[in-house]
Enzyme design. Sequence first.
Site, PDB file in Angstrom:
ATOM      1  N   HIS A   1     -43.831  34.689  41.909  1.00  0.00           N
ATOM      2  CA  HIS A   1     -42.671  35.585  41.928  1.00  0.00           C
ATOM      3  C   HIS A   1     -42.936  36.915  42.622  1.00  0.00           C
ATOM      4  O   HIS A   1     -42.167  37.857  42.456  1.00  0.00           O
ATOM      5  CB  HIS A   1     -42.192  35.837  40.498  1.00  0.00           C
ATOM      6  CG  HIS A   1     -41.577  34.634  39.846  1.00  0.00           C
ATOM      7  ND1 HIS A   1     -40.449  34.020  40.326  1.00  0.00           N
ATOM      8  CD2 HIS A   1     -41.955  33.926  38.746  1.00  0.00           C
ATOM      9  CE1 HIS A   1     -40.142  32.992  39.555  1.00  0.00           C
ATOM     10  NE2 HIS A   1     -41.038  32.902  38.590  1.00  0.00           N
TER      11      HIS A   1
ATOM     12  N   GLU B   1     -42.079  24.978  31.168  1.00  0.00           N
ATOM     13  CA  GLU B   1     -41.079  26.035  30.983  1.00  0.00           C
ATOM     14  C   GLU B   1     -39.650  25.518  31.152  1.00  0.00           C
ATOM     15  O   GLU B   1     -38.768  26.239  31.626  1.00  0.00           O
ATOM     16  CB  GLU B   1     -41.353  27.175  31.959  1.00  0.00           C
ATOM     17  CG  GLU B   1     -41.669  26.733  33.379  1.00  0.00           C
ATOM     18  CD  GLU B   1     -42.220  27.848  34.233  1.00  0.00           C
ATOM     19  OE1 GLU B   1     -41.944  29.024  33.959  1.00  0.00           O
ATOM     20  OE2 GLU B   1     -42.937  27.529  35.207  1.00  0.00           O
TER      21      GLU B   1
ATOM     22  N   ASP C   1     -38.098  31.080  31.502  1.00  0.00           N
ATOM     23  CA  ASP C   1     -37.508  29.901  32.130  1.00  0.00           C
ATOM     24  C   ASP C   1     -37.048  28.895  31.085  1.00  0.00           C
ATOM     25  O   ASP C   1     -36.028  28.227  31.264  1.00  0.00           O
ATOM     26  CB  ASP C   1     -38.499  29.254  33.084  1.00  0.00           C
ATOM     27  CG  ASP C   1     -38.529  29.946  34.436  1.00  0.00           C
ATOM     28  OD1 ASP C   1     -37.553  29.811  35.192  1.00  0.00           O
ATOM     29  OD2 ASP C   1     -39.512  30.633  34.729  1.00  0.00           O
TER      30      ASP C   1
END
Length: 256
Positions: free
Chosen positions: A48, A152, A178
């Site tokens: 990310h 997740e 998530d």
Amino acid sequence: MELPRNRLKEKLQSGYVSYGIWHGMVDTYAAEICAGAGFDWVMIDGEHTPFDFRSMLIHAQVMAAHESAVFVRPPIGDPVMLKQLLDAGIQNFLIPMVESAEQAKELVAAIHYPPKGKRGVGAALGRASQWARIPDYIKTAAKELCLILQVESVKGMKELENICQLDGVDGVFIGPADLAASMGYPGEQVRDEVREEVKRGLHIIKSHNKITGVLAFSEPYIQEYTEAGANYIAICSDSLMLAESSSNMARKYVKE
């Protein structure tokens, strides 16, 4: 020359409870600050943040001077990318978005040489073997690698038992953010239903004697998940800490 021992892996497998920081600021000064702070481990987050392969390597090299273990989370569990990271000397991995035992098997194969796996043989060209100065690298590398898979999603949680049963999976890490979105609660990772599902997952992972991981950026949830059996816990992020502290300082002195 000998292969570096993965001492944190040994400690985690014995049940040691560790706390680490997410490193998302693509700056070597930030890397040194994080690595020298005293955390058990530092996670280079390539999923990310703007890290690429070269910058992940450079940051791992910078942090090697400190005691904190270095983990890398690549943007995806791609065998080609893992091969590069392995040959660059990365020993600890967190692989995001794992949703099936079949996917987990492929990841185990990607980090092991034949006959157990499918890793290409070329480490003599890289940092991992210190450019062939570690003569038995190919035979000894696997023992010092740590593979933690990140589950997740609802789909992944349904496969959690099967994933945990696989030889070569050293641990499983649950990502509450998530997971919350997958459950239909985006942005509500501390909602009761989500936390209960996280704790259910932690119990499953722990029951298989795997490294048991979770992300918890708030003190009450750090304690809650530690008590639920987690022993690999992400407790903060360098970028979030900078954002929060700078905003607090601005609010304190800038009145308009």
